[in-house]
Structure formats: structure tokens, C-alpha cells
Write a protein that holds these residues in place. Structure first.
Motif, mmCIF file in Angstrom:
data_model
loop_
_atom_site.group_PDB
_atom_site.id
_atom_site.type_symbol
_atom_site.label_atom_id
_atom_site.label_comp_id
_atom_site.label_asym_id
_atom_site.label_seq_id
_atom_site.Cartn_x
_atom_site.Cartn_y
_atom_site.Cartn_z
ATOM 1 N N ALA A 54 0.833 -1.202 0.000
ATOM 2 C CA ALA A 54 0.000 0.000 0.000
ATOM 3 C C ALA A 54 0.868 1.253 0.000
ATOM 4 O O ALA A 54 0.554 2.253 -0.682
ATOM 5 N N LYS A 55 1.965 1.209 0.760
ATOM 6 C CA LYS A 55 2.886 2.350 0.809
ATOM 7 C C LYS A 55 3.500 2.609 -0.568
ATOM 8 O O LYS A 55 3.566 3.761 -1.035
ATOM 9 N N VAL A 56 3.960 1.539 -1.216
ATOM 10 C CA VAL A 56 4.564 1.691 -2.544
ATOM 11 C C VAL A 56 3.548 2.241 -3.541
ATOM 12 O O VAL A 56 3.851 3.152 -4.346
ATOM 13 N N PHE A 57 2.334 1.692 -3.495
ATOM 14 C CA PHE A 57 1.289 2.151 -4.411
ATOM 15 C C PHE A 57 0.985 3.637 -4.188
ATOM 16 O O PHE A 57 0.847 4.413 -5.144
ATOM 17 N N PHE A 58 0.921 4.037 -2.928
ATOM 18 C CA PHE A 58 0.637 5.440 -2.597
ATOM 19 C C PHE A 58 1.747 6.351 -3.102
ATOM 20 O O PHE A 58 1.475 7.419 -3.687
ATOM 21 N N GLU A 59 3.006 5.960 -2.908
ATOM 22 C CA GLU A 59 4.133 6.787 -3.336
ATOM 23 C C GLU A 59 4.199 6.914 -4.862
ATOM 24 O O GLU A 59 4.506 7.975 -5.402
ATOM 25 N N VAL A 60 3.903 5.840 -5.570
ATOM 26 C CA VAL A 60 3.956 5.869 -7.036
ATOM 27 C C VAL A 60 2.823 6.727 -7.602
ATOM 28 O O VAL A 60 3.025 7.543 -8.523
ATOM 29 N N MET A 61 1.627 6.556 -7.050
ATOM 30 C CA MET A 61 0.467 7.249 -7.596
ATOM 31 C C MET A 61 0.477 8.738 -7.294
ATOM 32 O O MET A 61 0.058 9.564 -8.125
ATOM 33 N N PHE A 62 0.977 9.130 -6.107
ATOM 34 C CA PHE A 62 0.848 10.527 -5.715
ATOM 35 C C PHE A 62 2.164 11.307 -5.764
ATOM 36 O O PHE A 62 2.155 12.525 -5.855
ATOM 37 N N TYR A 63 3.317 10.587 -5.660
ATOM 38 C CA TYR A 63 4.590 11.298 -5.643
ATOM 39 C C TYR A 63 5.514 10.893 -6.786
ATOM 40 O O TYR A 63 6.575 11.491 -6.977
ATOM 41 N N GLY A 64 5.145 9.876 -7.508
ATOM 42 C CA GLY A 64 5.965 9.441 -8.626
ATOM 43 C C GLY A 64 7.311 8.854 -8.230
ATOM 44 O O GLY A 64 8.253 8.854 -9.040
ATOM 45 N N ILE A 65 7.415 8.366 -7.000
ATOM 46 C CA ILE A 65 8.668 7.771 -6.524
ATOM 47 C C ILE A 65 8.851 6.398 -7.159
ATOM 48 O O ILE A 65 7.910 5.593 -7.198
ATOM 49 N N ALA A 66 10.038 6.134 -7.664
ATOM 50 C CA ALA A 66 10.320 4.848 -8.296
ATOM 51 C C ALA A 66 10.226 3.718 -7.264
ATOM 52 O O ALA A 66 10.630 3.868 -6.107
ATOM 53 N N VAL A 67 9.686 2.589 -7.680
ATOM 54 C CA VAL A 67 9.542 1.436 -6.782
ATOM 55 C C VAL A 67 10.907 0.797 -6.549
ATOM 56 O O VAL A 67 11.610 0.467 -7.514
ATOM 57 N N PRO A 68 11.336 0.634 -5.280
ATOM 58 C CA PRO A 68 12.615 -0.054 -5.009
ATOM 59 C C PRO A 68 12.568 -1.460 -5.580
ATOM 60 O O PRO A 68 11.564 -2.166 -5.445
ATOM 61 N N GLY A 69 13.647 -1.887 -6.175
ATOM 62 C CA GLY A 69 13.621 -3.164 -6.875
ATOM 63 C C GLY A 69 14.285 -4.299 -6.143
ATOM 64 O O GLY A 69 13.695 -4.905 -5.244
ATOM 65 N N TYR A 70 15.521 -4.596 -6.498
ATOM 66 C CA TYR A 70 16.199 -5.807 -6.055
ATOM 67 C C TYR A 70 16.271 -5.963 -4.535
ATOM 68 O O TYR A 70 15.945 -7.043 -4.023
ATOM 69 N N PRO A 71 16.705 -4.955 -3.770
ATOM 70 C CA PRO A 71 16.819 -5.151 -2.305
ATOM 71 C C PRO A 71 15.504 -5.563 -1.660
ATOM 72 O O PRO A 71 15.461 -6.508 -0.866
ATOM 73 N N SER A 72 14.418 -4.845 -1.981
ATOM 74 C CA SER A 72 13.136 -5.175 -1.354
ATOM 75 C C SER A 72 12.651 -6.559 -1.777
ATOM 76 O O SER A 72 12.059 -7.299 -0.982
ATOM 77 N N LEU A 73 12.901 -6.917 -3.032
ATOM 78 C CA LEU A 73 12.503 -8.238 -3.510
ATOM 79 C C LEU A 73 13.243 -9.344 -2.768
ATOM 80 O O LEU A 73 12.643 -10.352 -2.361
ATOM 81 N N MET A 74 14.550 -9.177 -2.558
ATOM 82 C CA MET A 74 15.336 -10.194 -1.864
ATOM 83 C C MET A 74 14.913 -10.335 -0.407
ATOM 84 O O MET A 74 14.852 -11.435 0.130
ATOM 85 N N VAL A 75 14.603 -9.207 0.242
ATOM 86 C CA VAL A 75 14.145 -9.268 1.635
ATOM 87 C C VAL A 75 12.857 -10.078 1.732
ATOM 88 O O VAL A 75 12.691 -10.929 2.611
ATOM 89 N N ALA A 76 11.919 -9.809 0.802
ATOM 90 C CA ALA A 76 10.652 -10.533 0.824
ATOM 91 C C ALA A 76 10.859 -12.017 0.567
ATOM 92 O O ALA A 76 10.261 -12.871 1.243
ATOM 93 N N VAL A 77 11.723 -12.358 -0.405
ATOM 94 C CA VAL A 77 11.959 -13.766 -0.735
ATOM 95 C C VAL A 77 12.589 -14.504 0.441
ATOM 96 O O VAL A 77 12.179 -15.612 0.810
ATOM 97 N N VAL A 78 13.616 -13.898 1.042
ATOM 98 C CA VAL A 78 14.304 -14.547 2.161
ATOM 99 C C VAL A 78 13.383 -14.697 3.362
ATOM 100 O O VAL A 78 13.344 -15.755 4.017
ATOM 101 N N LEU A 79 12.628 -13.649 3.681
ATOM 102 C CA LEU A 79 11.736 -13.700 4.838
ATOM 103 C C LEU A 79 10.664 -14.770 4.663
ATOM 104 O O LEU A 79 10.472 -15.645 5.524
ATOM 105 N N LEU A 80 9.953 -14.713 3.548
ATOM 106 C CA LEU A 80 8.881 -15.670 3.332
ATOM 107 C C LEU A 80 9.410 -17.083 3.125
ATOM 108 O O LEU A 80 8.800 -18.060 3.572
ATOM 109 N N GLY A 81 10.554 -17.201 2.437
ATOM 110 C CA GLY A 81 11.150 -18.528 2.267
ATOM 111 C C GLY A 81 11.564 -19.144 3.585
ATOM 112 O O GLY A 81 11.355 -20.336 3.828
ATOM 113 N N GLY A 82 12.145 -18.318 4.460
ATOM 114 C CA GLY A 82 12.533 -18.822 5.775
ATOM 115 C C GLY A 82 11.344 -19.254 6.601
ATOM 116 O O GLY A 82 11.362 -20.303 7.261
ATOM 117 N N LEU A 83 10.260 -18.466 6.570
ATOM 118 C CA LEU A 83 9.049 -18.836 7.294
ATOM 119 C C LEU A 83 8.459 -20.139 6.765
ATOM 120 O O LEU A 83 8.031 -21.007 7.531
#
Length: 329
Positions: free
Chosen positions: A253-282
Motif C-alpha cells: 500500500a505504501k509503494v502504491f501510494f508513493e507511485v500514484m501521488f509522488y511518482g517515486i520509483a519502486v525499489p527493486g532488487y533489495p526489497s525483492l530479496m528481503v521478501a523472498v528470504v523472509l517468506l522462504g525462511g518462514l
């Protein structure tokens, strides 16, 4: 006709305790004399050799006196199972369980017996380790363990209470009906119920050798307790997964809000790796826990004997027993 005297059975499992055999036999002889004088009970000693690799059984056979027997198991099945093997052999009016490494003293044993004899409304008196010599970290970990395993239970497993206890014969016979293959005696004693009383004590120093319980063994034993008596680990992992999902939803929701209203680029590789490692570990943690519970279920469903008796060595005046060295369930 003279009335028969009540009998106290002493159950003592041992593993590679040859160096302490003579001293423990002397302790049992002194305890037998004290019990006879104070309470008028005869004593029968039941030692269980849990697959020792030394000559402990031979040394005990030479050192023991009075009525005794040594149940020799076909291999090492673990102390929890060895205690059950001793209870299976017991026929006494009272049963005292103690270790053969001399950490359970004669004085505390007599106090346990006295409490049970004097209080007819009590069925079990157990020794509760005060852990005065335990480190702060170990004490806190133990407290956390008991807090977790006792959560959402209809019974509580007493903290720092082991096998060192005395019980009435009816309780011992009831415990032998619990044929769990993967045994956690602390939980089984508590689950069985009955009226129980704690007696604080400090264990004596080992006469020789070192403890058979390494840190890895203690961790495995704790996991055995959880998988046998608690669903809390699964609930913790499920809750963690739910929190991770909510965190992911909030981050999305935060990313969607920033893109729609502020035009901030979506963080790519770091955020993706954090999500993969966290969910994979769980996911892997949850899969491992489920595997532990499935393994416990599989072990119980195989319906193998809990232990197998190699043979039974008896003293001069040991009572007749039904065991003949055949496999026991």
C-alpha cells in the motif's frame, strides 16, 4: 496369620555407570534399612540397564543386596523408556524413581517417602530442582520453555521437575498404560493427573563421569516435549506468517501510494530479496515443524514395542515377575 508388610519398589535406570555401582549399591542398602525401620516397608530394587557399554550390570549384580533385579534392555532406548521398563516390573505399594549417578540423595529420598506416607490425600511427591547453580540465561530459557508448553493446556507441567519422585502403586500402574513411543516423562506425569506435591531440592554432585545430556540433546528433548504436548510452535509460525503477510500488504500500500501521488520509483532488487528470504525462511520453518509432528505421528502408528528386554538378572529373594526376556510392548 501375620499381615504382609507393604513394599517399596525403587526404580533406577542407568547407562554406563560402572564407576558408581558400588557407591550406589551402598546408598540403596542404607536406604532400605532406613525405610524398613521408619516405615516398616520391605524394599525391592529394580535397576534398568539402558544398553550400557561397560560392565555396570556385572558390578551392580555383585554389589547389590537384598531383593533386587536388573532389567537389561537390548540396546539404548533412552532414559524415558528405561523408566517405563522399570515401572512395568514394579508391583510395590509405593514406587520411588531415582537416578543411579548419586545425584539423588538418601535424605531427599526419605523426605519424599515421608511426605507420601504421612499425607494419605497425596498420590505423588516429586522433587523439584531449585537450580541454584544454573546460569541466569539457562534459568530464563527454562522458564520460557515451561511458559510456552503450558500455554492453552488443561494441565501444567511443573517447572524443573524430573523423574525423581515417589508415587503410590496405583499411579505407577496407571503410568504403564501410557505407551507413547516417543516419550516425554515430564508431560506424561502431569497429563496422568493425580494429586501431586512438590518438594524442592538441590541435586548432589555427580560421583563420576559427566552428564549424558549435551546441549543438542536438551534441545532435541525440548522439541520432543513440544511435539508431544503442545501445538504452540505451529501457532507461533502461523502467527508469524500472518504478520509477514500484513507487513507485506502495508508495504504494498505504501509503494502504491508513493507511485500514484509522488511518482517515486519502486525499489527493486533489495526489497525483492528481503521478501523472498523472509517468506522462504518462514515457509521452511513451518515445513520443518510440520515434519516433526508428522514424524511423531508416524512413530506412534508403526506400533513397535516401546522397548525390548534382553534378559533379567535377579537377586536371591526377588519376587516372581512376568517378564522372561521376551519383547515388551
Amino acid at each position: 496369620m501375620a499381615e504382609s508388610r507393604p513394599t517399596l519398589d525403587i526404580v533406577a535406570p542407568f547407562l554406563n555407570e560402572a564407576p558408581s555401582a558400588s557407591a550406589f549399591a551402598e546408598l540403596l542398602a542404607a536406604l532400605e534399612e532406613a525405610v524398613s525401620q521408619r516405615f516398616g516397608m520391605t524394599v525391592h530394587k529394580i535397576l534398568v540397564d539402558d544398553g550400557s557399554r561397560d560392565d555396570g550390570s556385572d558390578r551392580f549384580s555383585k554389589a547389590l543386596s537384598g531383593s533386587w533385579e536388573i532389567v537389561r534392555l537390548s540396546r539404548n532406548f533412552g532414559k524415558e523408556v528405561a523408566v517405563l521398563a522399570g515401572l512395568d516390573q514394579s508391583r510395590g505399594d509405593m514406587v520411588l524413581i531415582m537416578d543411579a549417578d548419586l545425584q539423588h540423595s538418601m535424605d531427599i529420598s526419605l523426605k519424599l517417602i515421608t511426605e507420601l506416607v504421612e499425607h494419605l490425600d497425596i498420590d505423588v511427591v516429586y522433587a523439584q530442582n531449585d537450580r541454584r547453580e544454573a546460569s541466569w540465561r539457562r534459568s530464563q530459557l527454562a522458564r520460557l520453555f515451561y511458559s510456552l508448553i503450558n500455554s492453552s493446556q488443561r494441565f501444567d507441567i511443573p517447572e524443573n521437575a524430573g523423574d525423581f519422585r515417589v508415587m503410590r502403586g496405583t499411579v505407577a500402574r496407571a503410568l504403564t498404560s501410557l505407551r507413547d513411543k516417543r516419550r516425554f516423562n515430564k508431560g506424561l506425569f502431569a497429563w496422568a493427573g493425580f494429586r501431586q506435591k512438590a518438594l524442592p531440592y538441590s541435586p548432589e554432585s555427580r560421583a563420576s563421569g559427566t552428564s549424558k545430556w549435551s546441549r543438542l540433546n536438551l534441545i532435541a528433548f525440548s522439541l520432543e516435549g513440544f511435539t508431544s504436548f503442545s501445538v504452540i510452535p505451529l501457532r507461533i509460525i502461523s502467527l508469524s506468517g500472518m504478520l509477514a503477510a500484513l507487513a507485506g500488504l502495508a508495504y504494498g500500500a505504501k509503494v502504491f501510494f508513493e507511485v500514484m501521488f509522488y511518482g517515486i520509483a519502486v525499489p527493486g532488487y533489495p526489497s525483492l530479496m528481503v521478501a523472498v528470504v523472509l517468506l522462504g525462511g518462514l515457509n521452511l520453518t513451518l515445513l520443518g515443524l510440520i515434519g516433526e509432528y508428522v514424524w511423531v505421528t508416524l512413530s506412534e502408528s508403526k506400533d513397535r514395542p516401546v522397548y525390548i528386554v534382553r534378559d533379567v538378572v535377579r537377586g536371591d529373594v526377588a519376587p516372581d515377575k512376568p517378564v522372561s526376556g521376551a519383547p515388551n510392548t
